[in-house]
Design an enzyme around this catalytic site. Structure first.
Site, PDB file in Angstrom:
ATOM      1  N   ASP A   2      -6.432  -5.908   3.022  1.00 18.79           N
ATOM      2  CA  ASP A   2      -6.286  -4.909   4.084  1.00 18.79           C
ATOM      3  C   ASP A   2      -5.154  -3.944   3.761  1.00 18.79           C
ATOM      4  OD1 ASP A   2      -6.910  -3.685   6.443  1.00 18.79           O
ATOM      5  OD2 ASP A   2      -5.877  -5.138   7.721  1.00 18.79           O
ATOM      6  N   ARG A   6      -4.201   2.874   4.974  1.00 17.42           N
ATOM      7  CA  ARG A   6      -2.800   3.233   5.252  1.00 17.42           C
ATOM      8  C   ARG A   6      -2.058   3.611   3.975  1.00 17.42           C
ATOM      9  NH1 ARG A   6      -1.732  -2.053   8.335  1.00 17.42           N
ATOM     10  NH2 ARG A   6      -3.841  -2.423   7.564  1.00 17.42           N
ATOM     11  N   TRP A   7      -2.366   2.940   2.892  1.00 25.38           N
ATOM     12  CA  TRP A   7      -1.747   3.270   1.599  1.00 25.38           C
ATOM     13  C   TRP A   7      -2.056   4.727   1.260  1.00 25.38           C
ATOM     14  CZ3 TRP A   7      -3.377   5.115  -3.076  1.00 25.38           C
ATOM     15  CH2 TRP A   7      -2.515   4.961  -4.167  1.00 25.38           C
ATOM     16  N   HIS A  19      -9.077   2.912  -1.327  1.00 22.95           N
ATOM     17  CA  HIS A  19     -10.058   1.916  -1.766  1.00 22.95           C
ATOM     18  C   HIS A  19     -10.124   1.874  -3.303  1.00 22.95           C
ATOM     19  CE1 HIS A  19     -11.124   1.272   2.304  1.00 22.95           C
ATOM     20  NE2 HIS A  19     -11.836   2.373   2.466  1.00 22.95           N
ATOM     21  N   SER A  48     -18.848  -8.195   8.010  1.00 23.72           N
ATOM     22  CA  SER A  48     -20.042  -7.849   8.791  1.00 23.72           C
ATOM     23  C   SER A  48     -19.728  -6.706   9.753  1.00 23.72           C
ATOM     24  CB  SER A  48     -20.508  -9.062   9.606  1.00 23.72           C
ATOM     25  OG  SER A  48     -20.437 -10.250   8.871  1.00 23.72           O
ATOM     26  N   ARG A  53     -17.820   1.406  10.429  1.00 24.16           N
ATOM     27  CA  ARG A  53     -17.012   2.531   9.943  1.00 24.16           C
ATOM     28  C   ARG A  53     -17.908   3.738   9.700  1.00 24.16           C
ATOM     29  NH1 ARG A  53     -12.084   0.351   6.235  1.00 24.16           N
ATOM     30  NH2 ARG A  53     -11.485  -1.327   7.637  1.00 24.16           N
ATOM     31  N   LEU A 113     -12.095 -19.253 -14.047  1.00 27.43           N
ATOM     32  CA  LEU A 113     -11.923 -18.886 -12.636  1.00 27.43           C
ATOM     33  C   LEU A 113     -13.269 -18.641 -11.945  1.00 27.43           C
ATOM     34  CD1 LEU A 113     -10.079 -17.837 -10.266  1.00 27.43           C
ATOM     35  CD2 LEU A 113     -10.289 -15.569 -11.322  1.00 27.43           C
ATOM     36  N   ARG A 167      -3.316 -12.699   3.723  1.00 24.57           N
ATOM     37  CA  ARG A 167      -3.756 -11.444   4.323  1.00 24.57           C
ATOM     38  C   ARG A 167      -2.677 -10.388   4.114  1.00 24.57           C
ATOM     39  NH1 ARG A 167      -7.187  -9.676   9.443  1.00 24.57           N
ATOM     40  NH2 ARG A 167      -6.929  -7.444   9.148  1.00 24.57           N
ATOM     41  N   ARG A 173      -4.089 -11.954  11.642  1.00 29.46           N
ATOM     42  CA  ARG A 173      -5.319 -12.546  12.168  1.00 29.46           C
ATOM     43  C   ARG A 173      -6.286 -12.844  11.028  1.00 29.46           C
ATOM     44  NH1 ARG A 173      -5.227  -7.358  14.917  1.00 29.46           N
ATOM     45  NH2 ARG A 173      -6.160  -5.789  13.584  1.00 29.46           N
ATOM     46  N   ILE A 174      -7.337 -13.597  11.360  1.00 25.11           N
ATOM     47  CA  ILE A 174      -8.298 -14.059  10.353  1.00 25.11           C
ATOM     48  C   ILE A 174      -9.449 -13.056  10.212  1.00 25.11           C
ATOM     49  CG2 ILE A 174      -9.788 -16.003   9.680  1.00 25.11           C
ATOM     50  CD1 ILE A 174      -6.809 -16.786   9.997  1.00 25.11           C
TER      51      ILE A 174
HETATM   52  C1  IPE Z   1      -9.391  -2.192   3.069  1.00 19.69           C
HETATM   53  O1  IPE Z   1      -8.416  -1.715   3.889  1.00 19.69           O
HETATM   54  C2  IPE Z   1     -10.375  -3.120   3.718  1.00 19.69           C
HETATM   55  C3  IPE Z   1     -11.805  -2.778   3.487  1.00 19.69           C
HETATM   56  C4  IPE Z   1     -12.695  -2.902   4.449  1.00 19.69           C
HETATM   57  C5  IPE Z   1     -12.267  -2.329   2.181  1.00 19.69           C
HETATM   58  P1  IPE Z   1      -8.669  -0.801   5.183  1.00 19.69           P
HETATM   59  O2  IPE Z   1      -9.724   0.211   4.879  1.00 19.69           O
HETATM   60  O3  IPE Z   1      -8.947  -1.681   6.352  1.00 19.69           O
HETATM   61  O4  IPE Z   1      -7.258  -0.086   5.327  1.00 19.69           O
HETATM   62  P2  IPE Z   1      -6.425   0.232   6.647  1.00 19.69           P
HETATM   63  O5  IPE Z   1      -6.385  -1.039   7.459  1.00 19.69           O
HETATM   64  O6  IPE Z   1      -7.130   1.343   7.345  1.00 19.69           O
HETATM   65  O7  IPE Z   1      -5.084   0.620   6.121  1.00 19.69           O
HETATM   66 MG    MG Z   2      -7.828  -2.464   7.877  1.00 22.58          MG
END
Ligand code: IPE
Ligand code: MG
Length: 229
Positions: A2, A6-7, A19, A48, A53, A113, A167, A173-174
């Site tokens: 996650d 934001r990055w 991404h 899921s 989005r 792995l 995480r 959270r999970i």
């Molecule tokens: C990646 O982070 C998770 C995916 C679903 C690929 P986010 O896209 O949720 O990034 P934030 O939470 O908006 O920063």
């Molecule tokens: Mg996110």
């Protein structure tokens, strides 16, 4: 994984740039696992719920997954990685479905792995699909079922329960990742955004894990006895 969006926002870049950078972090963490001879790594790439989005972000994520498979599977195979995808693949396009099938087939006998990507996965989805498959393969007799009866039908039945759950991105959270499997898993939450999660950040998580005392519901003494015996 996650924090990609934001990055990117911190750098005034479009979310998709986050991404893309997230794929680099995957590469780095996979390498760190191989170097440490970690047996199993399961990455939550797409839940899921992520279908909700915007359509262009969803299609970019699918495209990125396909491109990463095209670029990386040969190298993973060379390194003895066994690759699998868990999740409901019925909504993936034919190109992605094909790439996944080929990657799984190519690497099926590798003993290094075990790298699993959870895509269109949800912990609840997994339990329900497991029950449905069990009902088909073992029609109910009226006798109650046990945990051991259900376990072979879960998507990750080939993997042990995870020792460590990580995480990134600050949320605690999970979010419907492994639910059945994490009953006794150590949970580790970090503010580090996924694209910044490098080998050093991974090492920090392992250091934190080593400091935990795992009792599995027992008292300390009985766990060391169980471990010894
Ligand atoms: C990646 O982070 C998770 C995916 C679903 C690929 P986010 O896209 O949720 O990034 P934030 O939470 O908006 O920063
Ligand atoms: Mg996110």
């Amino acid at each position: 994984m996650d924090g990609n969006g934001r990055w990117a926002r911190q750098r005034f870049l479009p979310r998709v740039a986050g991404h893309r950078r997230g794929v680099e972090a995957v590469r780095e963490v996979v390498r760190a696992c191989r170097e440490r001879k970690i047996g199993f790594l399961t990455l939550f790439a797409f839940s899921s719920e992520n279908w909700h989005r915007p359509a262009d972000e969803v299609s970019y994520l699918m495209e990125l997954f396909a491109l990463a498979l095209e670029d990386e599977v040969g190298k993973l195979h060379q390194h003895g990685v066994r690759f699998r995808v868990v999740g409901d693949s019925s909504r993936f396009g034919s190109r992605l479905t094909d790439l996944i099938a080929r990657a799984e087939h190519l690497t099926r006998e590798n003993a290094g792995l075990a790298l699993t990507v959870a895509a269109n996965y949800g912990g609840r989805w997994d339990m329900v699909q497991a029950i449905n498959r069990m009902l088909v393969e073992r029609p109910p007799t009226g006798a109650p079922i046990s945990e051991a009866d259900l376990a072979p039908f879960l998507a990750l039945s080939y993997a042990p329960e995870p020792d460590l759950f990580i995480r990134t991105g600050g949320e605690q959270r999970i979010s419907n990742f492994l639910l059945w499997q994490i009953a006794y898993t150590e949970l580790y939450f970090t503010d580090t955004l996924w694209p910044d999660f490098d080998a050093a950040a991974f090492e920090e998580a392992l250091v934190a894990y080593r400091r935990r005392e795992r009792r599995f519901g027992r008292l300390e003494a009985s766990v060391s006895q169980a471990a010894a015996g």
